[in-house]
Design an enzyme around this catalytic site. Sequence first.
Site, mmCIF file in Angstrom:
data_model
loop_
_atom_site.group_PDB
_atom_site.id
_atom_site.type_symbol
_atom_site.label_atom_id
_atom_site.label_comp_id
_atom_site.label_asym_id
_atom_site.label_seq_id
_atom_site.Cartn_x
_atom_site.Cartn_y
_atom_site.Cartn_z
ATOM 1 N N HIS A 87 14.657 9.714 31.447
ATOM 2 C CA HIS A 87 14.661 11.148 31.133
ATOM 3 C C HIS A 87 15.768 11.384 30.087
ATOM 4 C CE1 HIS A 87 14.600 15.538 32.506
ATOM 5 N NE2 HIS A 87 15.770 15.463 31.900
ATOM 6 N N HIS B 137 17.551 13.655 26.827
ATOM 7 C CA HIS B 137 17.692 14.916 26.086
ATOM 8 C C HIS B 137 18.019 14.584 24.633
ATOM 9 C CE1 HIS B 137 17.896 18.219 29.258
ATOM 10 N NE2 HIS B 137 17.583 17.120 29.908
ATOM 11 N N ASN C 211 15.473 19.105 26.073
ATOM 12 C CA ASN C 211 14.814 17.858 26.418
ATOM 13 C C ASN C 211 14.138 17.239 25.195
ATOM 14 O OD1 ASN C 211 14.525 17.424 29.568
ATOM 15 N ND2 ASN C 211 14.417 19.627 29.238
ATOM 16 N N ARG D 95 9.778 23.075 34.968
ATOM 17 C CA ARG D 95 11.009 23.069 35.755
ATOM 18 C C ARG D 95 12.234 22.917 34.834
ATOM 19 N NH1 ARG D 95 15.778 20.705 37.024
ATOM 20 N NH2 ARG D 95 14.816 18.674 36.648
ATOM 21 N N ASP D 96 12.472 21.718 34.322
ATOM 22 C CA ASP D 96 13.682 21.491 33.538
ATOM 23 C C ASP D 96 13.682 22.302 32.248
ATOM 24 O OD1 ASP D 96 16.150 20.401 33.074
ATOM 25 O OD2 ASP D 96 15.411 18.512 32.274
ATOM 26 N N CYS E 73 20.822 24.494 26.375
ATOM 27 C CA CYS E 73 21.196 25.805 25.850
ATOM 28 C C CYS E 73 21.175 25.728 24.334
ATOM 29 C CB CYS E 73 22.585 26.196 26.338
ATOM 30 S SG CYS E 73 22.754 26.154 28.127
#
Lengths: 299, 299
Positions: free
Chosen positions: A206, A208, A248, A14-15, A239
């Site tokens: 979560h 990044h 991530n 998903r992410d 991106c």
Amino acid sequence: MSSEFVYINEVSPRDGLQNQKTILGSQSRLELIRQLIEANLPGIEAASFVSPKAVPAMAGAHEIIEGLVDTNECEISVLVPNMKGYELANAAGAKVISVVPSATETMNQKNINMGLRETIESSCKIIETAKKENLKTRGYVAVAWECPFEGKVQESIVLDIANQMLGAGVDEIILADTIGAANPSSVTSLFNKCVSEFDHQIFSAHFHDTRAMALANVCAALSEGIRKFDSCIGGLGGCPFAPGAAGNLATEDLANMLSQMGYVTGVALEKLPAIVSYCREQLQEPVGGRMSAWLAKAN
Amino acid sequence: MSSEFVYINEVSPRDGLQNQKTILGSQSRLELIRQLIEANLPGIEAASFVSPKAVPAMAGAHEIIEGLVDTNECEISVLVPNMKGYELANAAGAKVISVVPSATETMNQKNINMGLRETIESSCKIIETAKKENLKTRGYVAVAWECPFEGKVQESIVLDIANQMLGAGVDEIILADTIGAANPSSVTSLFNKCVSEFDHQIFSAHFHDTRAMALANVCAALSEGIRKFDSCIGGLGGCPFAPGAAGNLATEDLANMLSQMGYVTGVALEKLPAIVSYCREQLQEPVGGRMSAWLAKAN
């Protein structure tokens, strides 16, 4: 050295894939998920029941969930942006759903076209409905540290959103550093407040790796008792400007660090490089966290 | 949030450039050092007085140190592998010298063709001589956590080497994770023992980001009171498999994290991307830590 279990929730289907240049069809994503299950990832965010017009890369969510309906060895979750998405997910047979309110007015508007209060109300309503229908629920707080539009986020707002979702019966709260702007001090500060107010076991993080601090942030969260983390094979997502330059936190980097520190994750580290290679072939671009580069060199 | 000063020692002109495919002449390295001084790095490892036959990339050390003899705003150090190297460094006008014993028998043999005991004796003799001649001395312990030939290193050996160099009068002890194999738990463990036995102010840490843990390791060291770190612009060093995939901890990543955490480094963050670009042009290959990729994208 700790020998505690740390739960890794893999978010690549998903992410990791929602913003890539190359769109992977649902069969390619199912193959990715199958490989991740074989590598013993305990949780996988498999799909998003968002409009395929809004996010073409997430088309085919129904097919993916149907293909995974007999999966018992791994907790398969899906993202639902609104009640319509929830209904579609439930109809497809989803057992775990995630809602993703953001901590700021502007981010919610950009993300799901609702204001802050409206998003939280909608999220809580989805949580309540899902609970009644015996689904497990996960509640993200996106941009929990910093918003690309509104800057630093007040901790009290994050705690208030968590509190409201807990009131609605959510099973898990995930604080998301959506743009990779948190640092170990701010992670310590926010999670310290969370675990002072609520049970630490309901929290997950979560991160990044945009500014290289993801693993340092994981350590800060570990120190506050957090034992659940999202990560993404190959560090996909965001991106990327350069290979491994954004995205991530890479699952191979996280799983390796936790293992080195003595934590138990259950993840089959030796199976991760092949999954990174699969993503690289499918996406036709360089991907991979630092650990996968190291493994590729070592082998 | 801390507002303490953290000292960054920039090692690109030596550790960053000694193994690159492209060899930079001493004038190119002096230009790099000039740019690093302008970015307010408080310390720079500028050269190595090793045999140019053994390490061609380090030829011209004398010229570099002569060119920096009037530098007062920044502490310029040089690596000396043996007494001959020390004498050359002293003759060139070096004010700070570093010795680099490794913690294992095999690594010392491979690195400077001496056994462990012989290397420590040689290092201590250099330290004593340098002290008498009023030079400042830095004593590394290379492969302080893990050796590529002998595996995990016993903490007691590292403490013993530190103790011997301190007995010889060394001003600073730098524990080096030469192959990027330390993790936050092992960093906490070793530095905890060091600061229990000796003054924390004499210690510094040198991390490589091979397995993505460098910043997490910095945080572990910070928690033990360590306030001095080596780093390298662009994450140069090592044998990169992919851009940013290995090498030293990138100065831009370290300086940014420390700044975000509230520490004061004095480093002019905004000047670092141009220095990364200079290295990229000179080396004709992709270089740069995650932060430089982020800055390049943001600008």
